[in-house]
Design a protein around this motif. Structure first.
Motif, mmCIF file in Angstrom:
data_model
loop_
_atom_site.group_PDB
_atom_site.id
_atom_site.type_symbol
_atom_site.label_atom_id
_atom_site.label_comp_id
_atom_site.label_asym_id
_atom_site.label_seq_id
_atom_site.Cartn_x
_atom_site.Cartn_y
_atom_site.Cartn_z
ATOM 1 N N ARG A 53 0.836 -1.196 0.000
ATOM 2 C CA ARG A 53 0.000 0.000 0.000
ATOM 3 C C ARG A 53 0.872 1.247 0.000
ATOM 4 N N LYS A 54 0.502 2.234 -0.807
ATOM 5 C CA LYS A 54 1.248 3.487 -0.909
ATOM 6 C C LYS A 54 0.689 4.560 0.031
ATOM 7 N N GLU A 55 -0.562 4.364 0.473
ATOM 8 C CA GLU A 55 -1.208 5.366 1.312
ATOM 9 C C GLU A 55 -0.664 5.294 2.756
ATOM 10 N N TRP A 56 -1.089 6.269 3.548
ATOM 11 C CA TRP A 56 -0.912 6.135 4.985
ATOM 12 C C TRP A 56 -1.864 5.040 5.460
ATOM 13 N N ILE A 57 -1.324 4.056 6.143
ATOM 14 C CA ILE A 57 -2.126 2.947 6.652
ATOM 15 C C ILE A 57 -2.571 3.286 8.076
ATOM 16 N N VAL A 58 -3.886 3.265 8.292
ATOM 17 C CA VAL A 58 -4.428 3.646 9.600
ATOM 18 C C VAL A 58 -5.149 2.452 10.224
ATOM 19 N N PRO A 59 -4.466 1.691 11.096
ATOM 20 C CA PRO A 59 -5.133 0.635 11.838
ATOM 21 C C PRO A 59 -5.999 1.261 12.926
ATOM 22 N N LEU A 60 -7.162 0.698 13.153
ATOM 23 C CA LEU A 60 -8.140 1.342 14.028
ATOM 24 C C LEU A 60 -8.847 0.294 14.879
ATOM 25 N N PHE A 61 -8.912 0.544 16.204
ATOM 26 C CA PHE A 61 -9.682 -0.293 17.127
ATOM 27 C C PHE A 61 -10.752 0.573 17.780
ATOM 28 N N LEU A 96 -13.795 11.767 4.750
ATOM 29 C CA LEU A 96 -12.667 11.540 3.831
ATOM 30 C C LEU A 96 -13.166 10.733 2.638
ATOM 31 N N PRO A 97 -13.790 11.376 1.673
ATOM 32 C CA PRO A 97 -14.415 10.659 0.553
ATOM 33 C C PRO A 97 -13.456 9.792 -0.250
ATOM 34 N N THR A 98 -12.174 10.141 -0.271
ATOM 35 C CA THR A 98 -11.228 9.362 -1.073
ATOM 36 C C THR A 98 -10.533 8.271 -0.272
ATOM 37 N N ALA A 99 -10.827 8.196 1.028
ATOM 38 C CA ALA A 99 -10.187 7.168 1.861
ATOM 39 C C ALA A 99 -10.637 5.779 1.431
ATOM 40 N N ILE A 100 -9.749 4.813 1.601
ATOM 41 C CA ILE A 100 -10.049 3.423 1.260
ATOM 42 C C ILE A 100 -10.174 2.624 2.550
ATOM 43 N N VAL A 112 -5.391 7.795 2.453
ATOM 44 C CA VAL A 112 -5.483 6.996 3.675
ATOM 45 C C VAL A 112 -6.098 5.634 3.378
ATOM 46 N N TYR A 113 -5.554 4.630 4.075
ATOM 47 C CA TYR A 113 -6.059 3.260 3.950
ATOM 48 C C TYR A 113 -6.375 2.752 5.357
ATOM 49 N N PHE A 114 -7.655 2.585 5.660
ATOM 50 C CA PHE A 114 -8.067 2.138 6.982
ATOM 51 C C PHE A 114 -8.116 0.612 7.039
ATOM 52 N N VAL A 115 -7.666 0.055 8.163
ATOM 53 C CA VAL A 115 -7.651 -1.392 8.309
ATOM 54 C C VAL A 115 -7.958 -1.760 9.758
ATOM 55 N N GLY A 116 -8.571 -2.919 9.945
ATOM 56 C CA GLY A 116 -8.926 -3.403 11.271
ATOM 57 C C GLY A 116 -10.360 -3.876 11.284
ATOM 58 N N GLU A 117 -10.654 -4.852 12.123
ATOM 59 C CA GLU A 117 -11.994 -5.435 12.102
ATOM 60 C C GLU A 117 -13.079 -4.465 12.563
ATOM 61 N N ASP A 118 -12.704 -3.360 13.229
ATOM 62 C CA ASP A 118 -13.699 -2.393 13.683
ATOM 63 C C ASP A 118 -13.961 -1.274 12.677
ATOM 64 N N VAL A 119 -13.226 -1.244 11.585
ATOM 65 C CA VAL A 119 -13.382 -0.155 10.617
ATOM 66 C C VAL A 119 -14.806 -0.069 10.092
ATOM 67 N N HIS A 120 -15.448 -1.225 9.880
ATOM 68 C CA HIS A 120 -16.799 -1.209 9.308
ATOM 69 C C HIS A 120 -17.786 -0.461 10.197
ATOM 70 N N LYS A 121 -17.519 -0.410 11.520
ATOM 71 C CA LYS A 121 -18.411 0.304 12.435
ATOM 72 C C LYS A 121 -18.450 1.804 12.141
ATOM 73 N N PHE A 122 -17.343 2.307 11.598
ATOM 74 C CA PHE A 122 -17.200 3.748 11.388
ATOM 75 C C PHE A 122 -17.120 4.119 9.906
ATOM 76 N N GLN A 123 -17.442 3.176 9.047
ATOM 77 C CA GLN A 123 -17.221 3.392 7.623
ATOM 78 C C GLN A 123 -18.030 4.581 7.083
ATOM 79 N N GLU A 124 -19.241 4.742 7.563
ATOM 80 C CA GLU A 124 -20.069 5.854 7.085
ATOM 81 C C GLU A 124 -19.435 7.193 7.446
#
Length: 238
Positions: free
Chosen positions: A106-114, A174-178, A156-168
């Motif tokens: 991944r070339k983006e900033w990777i943002v792991p999130l809990f 951040l409309p271009t975030a993945i 930005v590239y978000f990752v982690g099993e809790d990301v879906h909770k905050f996806q909206e």
């Protein structure tokens, strides 16, 4: 070097043993069963299945936090006990970095999130630089809104099993975030944890080693409120 890695910082339990660049074995579960009852049997089963005795281990690597208070205590206590008993090196690795390290290429900033509840999260930002994963925003306990504000103007590239909770909320701010869709990347991997820990030149002092909670436990917060103490008067445990 035979390295045993342990991660019980969240719902996933991941245990792995590597020898240099060779994976000897791993066990991973993502269904939240009591880590205090399942961790040591998992370690014993793994060690027996690969024919490695505890005396052949040279380093213990543990996910140090942030994450579940109970899970962190179990993992860190087990790792410290094993390292002390076997007189071998102990290394702590960020639980967030372990998840970020899944995201190869991944070339983006990777943002792991809990999820830290009440619209707060544990998060940091990482970037691959010359094939090394570099922490570009420190791991922290932060409101989701404040985190998203920090990430504006970035890929930005978000990752982690809790990301879906905050996806909206993420997509609105951040409309271009993945948001990650690679299923295995959302969970800590014991082999990757072992690799990260094996890159550290030296171990840490075992007895003062503590989990990195990044947030006071709820009982401490209530005590502070009751005693009307100012935030700056409290020394946060990390």
């Amino acid at each position: 070097m035979n390295v045993l890695a342990i991660d019980t910082s969240n719902q996933t339990m991941a245990v792995a043993v590597i020898d240099q660049q060779k994976v000897l074995g791993q066990i991973q579960t993502t269904v939240n069963k009591n880590h205090s009852q399942t961790l040591m049997p998992a370690i014993e089963t793994l060690m027996a299945s690969i024919g490695i005795t505890p005396k052949e281990l040279e380093r213990i690597v543990v996910a140090q936090g942030p994450g579940s208070y109970t899970g962190l205590r179990i993992g860190v206590t087990t790792a410290k006990t094993l390292a002390d008993t076997l007189n071998i090196e102990l290394v702590g690795v960020s639980s967030l970095k372990t998840v970020a390290a899944n995201c190869t290429g991944r070339k983006e900033w990777i943002v792991p999130l809990f999820d830290a509840r009440r619209q707060n999260v544990y998060a940091g930002a990482y970037e691959w630089q010359s094939q090394e994963l570099v922490n570009v925003i420190p791991d922290q306990h932060i409101s989701l809104n404040d985190l998203l504000e920090q990430l504006k103007e970035r890929d930005v590239y978000f990752v982690g099993e809790d990301v879906h909770k905050f996806q909206e909320e993420i997509q609105q701010a951040l409309p271009t975030a993945i948001c990650n869709t690679e299923l295995s990347w959302d969970y800590p991997n014991g082999v990757i944890l072992a690799e990260l820990g094996s890159k550290e030149k030296n171990g840490v002092s075992i007895h003062p080693f503590l989990p990195r909670y990044l947030k006071r436990v709820e009982a401490e917060e209530k005590w502070l409120e009751t005693h009307d103490l100012k935030e700056e008067s409290y020394v946060e445990k990390i």
